[in-house]
Design an enzyme around this catalytic site. Structure first.
Site, PDB file in Angstrom:
ATOM      1  N   HIS A 308      48.262  45.074  41.305  1.00  0.00           N
ATOM      2  CA  HIS A 308      46.823  45.161  41.554  1.00  0.00           C
ATOM      3  C   HIS A 308      46.528  44.615  42.943  1.00  0.00           C
ATOM      4  O   HIS A 308      46.970  43.521  43.292  1.00  0.00           O
ATOM      5  CB  HIS A 308      46.076  44.346  40.486  1.00  0.00           C
ATOM      6  CG  HIS A 308      44.601  44.557  40.455  1.00  0.00           C
ATOM      7  ND1 HIS A 308      43.750  44.082  41.429  1.00  0.00           N
ATOM      8  CD2 HIS A 308      43.818  45.194  39.562  1.00  0.00           C
ATOM      9  CE1 HIS A 308      42.507  44.416  41.128  1.00  0.00           C
ATOM     10  NE2 HIS A 308      42.517  45.094  39.996  1.00  0.00           N
ATOM     11  N   GLU A 357      33.146  33.049  44.626  1.00  0.00           N
ATOM     12  CA  GLU A 357      32.767  34.443  44.434  1.00  0.00           C
ATOM     13  C   GLU A 357      31.464  34.568  43.642  1.00  0.00           C
ATOM     14  O   GLU A 357      31.384  34.137  42.492  1.00  0.00           O
ATOM     15  CB  GLU A 357      33.881  35.194  43.689  1.00  0.00           C
ATOM     16  CG  GLU A 357      35.238  35.111  44.377  1.00  0.00           C
ATOM     17  CD  GLU A 357      36.360  35.697  43.532  1.00  0.00           C
ATOM     18  OE1 GLU A 357      36.070  36.155  42.407  1.00  0.00           O
ATOM     19  OE2 GLU A 357      37.507  35.690  43.988  1.00  0.00           O
ATOM     20  N   HIS A 387      38.953  32.427  36.373  1.00  0.00           N
ATOM     21  CA  HIS A 387      38.135  33.509  35.834  1.00  0.00           C
ATOM     22  C   HIS A 387      38.982  34.773  35.761  1.00  0.00           C
ATOM     23  O   HIS A 387      40.103  34.831  36.261  1.00  0.00           O
ATOM     24  CB  HIS A 387      36.878  33.743  36.680  1.00  0.00           C
ATOM     25  CG  HIS A 387      37.146  33.966  38.141  1.00  0.00           C
ATOM     26  ND1 HIS A 387      37.512  32.964  39.002  1.00  0.00           N
ATOM     27  CD2 HIS A 387      37.100  35.098  38.890  1.00  0.00           C
ATOM     28  CE1 HIS A 387      37.675  33.440  40.223  1.00  0.00           C
ATOM     29  NE2 HIS A 387      37.433  34.743  40.166  1.00  0.00           N
TER      30      HIS A 387
END
Length: 462
Positions: A308, A357, A387
Site C-alpha cells: 500500500h 492528520e 489509527h
C-alpha cells in the site's frame, strides 16, 4: 485618454474558459482594454485615472523564485476607509494563537459528526464569516509559523461586506453548496469537489447560490502553498499546473455607503466602514492571486503489484517548512481509483505517524471506515496516536482473501490536512455536541487472529 462605455456584469464564471490557467504564473488581466500600464508598475498617471496599489505576499527581499506580489489598478485605493474597530459582539470561536488559555491537547482519536445546515431557521442568518469556527491548530499567526483548521456553516450571502484575513492563507474545501466568491482579482465559482485558495490579505465576499452551505478551511501562517516535488514520479502526474484557475479582472464602481470590511487580525475580528466596494480593481498583474482547482482533475498514482502506498502519494498542495520533506501542512486527497495490489491488505494500514492528520469527507464513504464517518464530518488523529481501518472494514477485507481481483473505489472523495506540528483542540470543538464520544468503539471489536499452530518454540523466542 478618451473614456469609453463601461459594461459591468454580475455573472460568475461557468467554465474553464472564463479563467486564466496555471500555477505560480505571472498573470495580467484587464477588464477594460488599455487599463494596465505598460513598461512600468507605478506611472505618475495611470490609465483611466486609476490608482496603482501593490499587495505583497512575501518580503521584498525574498529570493526571486519565492517572491510573490501583484499590482492592482483600482478606482479608489484600499486605504480609503474609517479606522478599524473591534467587531462586536466578538467572534469567540476563532483561534490563531494556540496555547493553554484557549485550547486543549489530547492524544485520543477524535471524530465529529456533520453539523446540520438545512435545519437552520431563516430568523438566524449566518454568513461565511459568522459561520466560521476553529477546530484545532498549532503555532501562532503573530510569530508567522503554524496553522489552524476551521469549519464553516452558512445560510446567508455576504452583502455590503467583505472579509480579509491578515493572519494567513485560506484553503477552502466546500462540502455542501456552491460558493460564489468575489475577490479583488475577479470572481470564482467553487463547487463541492473543488478547492479555492485565498492568499493572505486579499479581500473577498462569499455568496451562496444554493442556499445553506458547509465546508472545511485550512489556514497557514507565514508561508504559502506550492505544488509538491514529484521525485521519481517525474514531470507529470498528481495535480497539473495547467488545471489551476485564476480569476479574470472584474470590477464594480459607484457609491456604496456603509460598506463594511471585516479583517481577521491575530484571530480577532475588526471592522472598518467605507463608501465604496473593495472590488474596484479594473486591471492587475502579478503572481500573488486567488486560485481554484477541480479535484476531479487530480491524476492519482498507486501500487500496481503489492503493498500500500503512503498517503503522501496523493498530495495536491503542500506548505513546506525549512526542513526538507517536512510540511507545515499538506493537502492530500483520496479520490476514486483502481485497487489492484495482489496479496495485499488494500485499505490504509494501521499506523502511528509523527505527523498529525485531520480528515474530512466531501461525498460518499471512506474506504477505511465502514460506519460513522459521514460527509461533512471530520476526524483528528494526532502525532503518534494509532489509527486505521475499523473492525467492519478489516473483517470484510480479510474475508475476501487472496482471490479479490481488481476493484475500483467509486463515489468517494475524502481529504486530509496533515501537519508536522502537534495540534491543540479548540474549546468549542472539544465541547461540541457533534463530538462522537463513541468513536473509539469502532476498533474495540478487533480480535486476535493469531495462531501458533506448527510454530517452533525456539523461533518464537520461547
Amino acid at each position: 485618454m478618451e473614456q469609453q462605455q463601461i459594461t459591468i456584469t454580475n455573472d460568475f464564471p461557468s467554465d474553464d474558459h472564463d479563467y486564466l490557467s496555471g500555477f505560480g504564473n505571472t498573470f495580467e488581466s484587464e477588464s477594460i482594454p488599455g487599463s494596465l500600464p505598460r513598461g512600468q508598475n507605478s506611472p505618475l498617471l495611470c490609465p483611466y485615472g486609476l490608482y496603482a496599489e501593490q499587495i505583497s505576499g512575501t518580503s521584498f527581499t525574498s529570493p526571486h523564485k519565492l517572491n510573490q506580489r501583484s499590482w492592482l489598478y483600482r478606482i479608489k485605493p484600499s486605504v480609503t476607509h474609517e479606522p478599524f474597530q473591534a467587531r462586536l459582539p466578538r467572534h469567540d470561536k476563532l483561534v490563531s494563537e494556540f496555547d493553554k488559555s484557549n485550547s486543549y491537547t489530547t492524544p485520543t482519536q477524535l471524530r465529529w459528526k456533520p453539523k446540520p445546515v438545512d435545519t437552520v431557521e431563516e430568523s438566524a442568518p449566518v454568513d461565511f464569516v459568522e459561520g466560521l469556527y476553529t477546530v484545532c491548530g498549532a503555532g501562532s499567526s503573530f510569530l508567522r509559523h503554524g496553522f489552524a483548521i476551521h469549519m464553516y456553516t452558512a445560510n446567508k450571502s455576504m452583502d455590503d461586506c467583505a472579509f480579509c484575513n491578515a493572519d494567513g492563507d485560506f484553503l477552502i474545501v466546500p462540502q455542501k453548496g456552491r460558493l460564489w466568491i468575489t475577490t479583488e482579482c475577479g470572481k470564482l465559482q467553487v463547487s463541492p469537489g473543488e478547492i479555492v485558495v485565498i492568499p493572505q490579505g486579499f479581500r473577498f465576499a462569499v455568496h451562496l447560490p444554493d442556499g445553506p452551505s458547509r465546508g472545511y478551511v485550512s489556514e497557514i501562517f507565514g508561508t504559502h502553498f506550492q505544488l509538491p516535488d514529484l521525485g521519481p514520479i517525474g514531470a507529470n502526474g498528481l495535480a497539473a499546473p495547467r488545471d489551476f484557475l485564476v480569476p479574470k479582472a472584474w470590477f464594480e464602481d459607484g457609491s456604496r455607503p456603509g460598506y463594511t470590511v471585516v479583517q481577521k487580525y491575530g484571530g480577532e475580528l475588526f471592522v472598518a466602514k467605507q463608501d465604496f466596494s473593495p472590488f474596484n480593481v479594473v486591471a492587475w498583474h502579478g503572481n500573488y492571486v486567488p486560485y481554484k482547482y477541480d479535484l476531479n482533475k487530480f491524476c492519482p498514482y498507486n501500487t500496481v503489484l503489492f503493498d500500500h502506498s503512503d498517503p503522501s502519494i496523493n498530495t495536491v498542495l503542500t506548505a513546506p517548512t525549512d526542513k526538507p520533506g517536512v510540511a507545515l501542512l499538506d493537502f492530500v486527497i483520496f479520490p476514486p481509483r483502481w485497487l489492484v495490489a495482489e496479496h495485499t491488505f488494500r485499505p490504509p494500514y494501521y499506523h502511528r505517524n509523527c505527523m498529525s492528520e485531520f480528515m474530512g469527507l466531501i461525498y460518499g464513504g471512506y474506504e477505511a471506515k465502514a460506519d460513522g464517518f459521514l460527509p461533512g464530518g471530520a476526524s483528528l488523529h494526532s502525532c503518534m496516536t494509532p489509527h486505521g481501518p475499523d473492525t467492519k472494514t478489516y473483517e470484510a477485507t480479510i474475508e475476501r482473501g487472496h482471490d479479490a481481483g481488481p476493484s475500483k473505489i467509486t463515489n468517494t472523495l475524502a481529504f486530509m490536512f496533515e501537519s508536522c506540528l502537534i495540534p491543540r483542540i479548540s474549546l468549542c470543538a472539544l465541547k461540541s455536541p457533534l463530538m462522537d464520544n463513541d468513536y473509539y468503539q469502532c476498533w474495540t471489536g478487533l480480535k486476535s487472529h493469531f495462531s501458533g499452530e506448527g510454530a517452533d518454540s525456539k523461533d518464537n523466542g520461547v
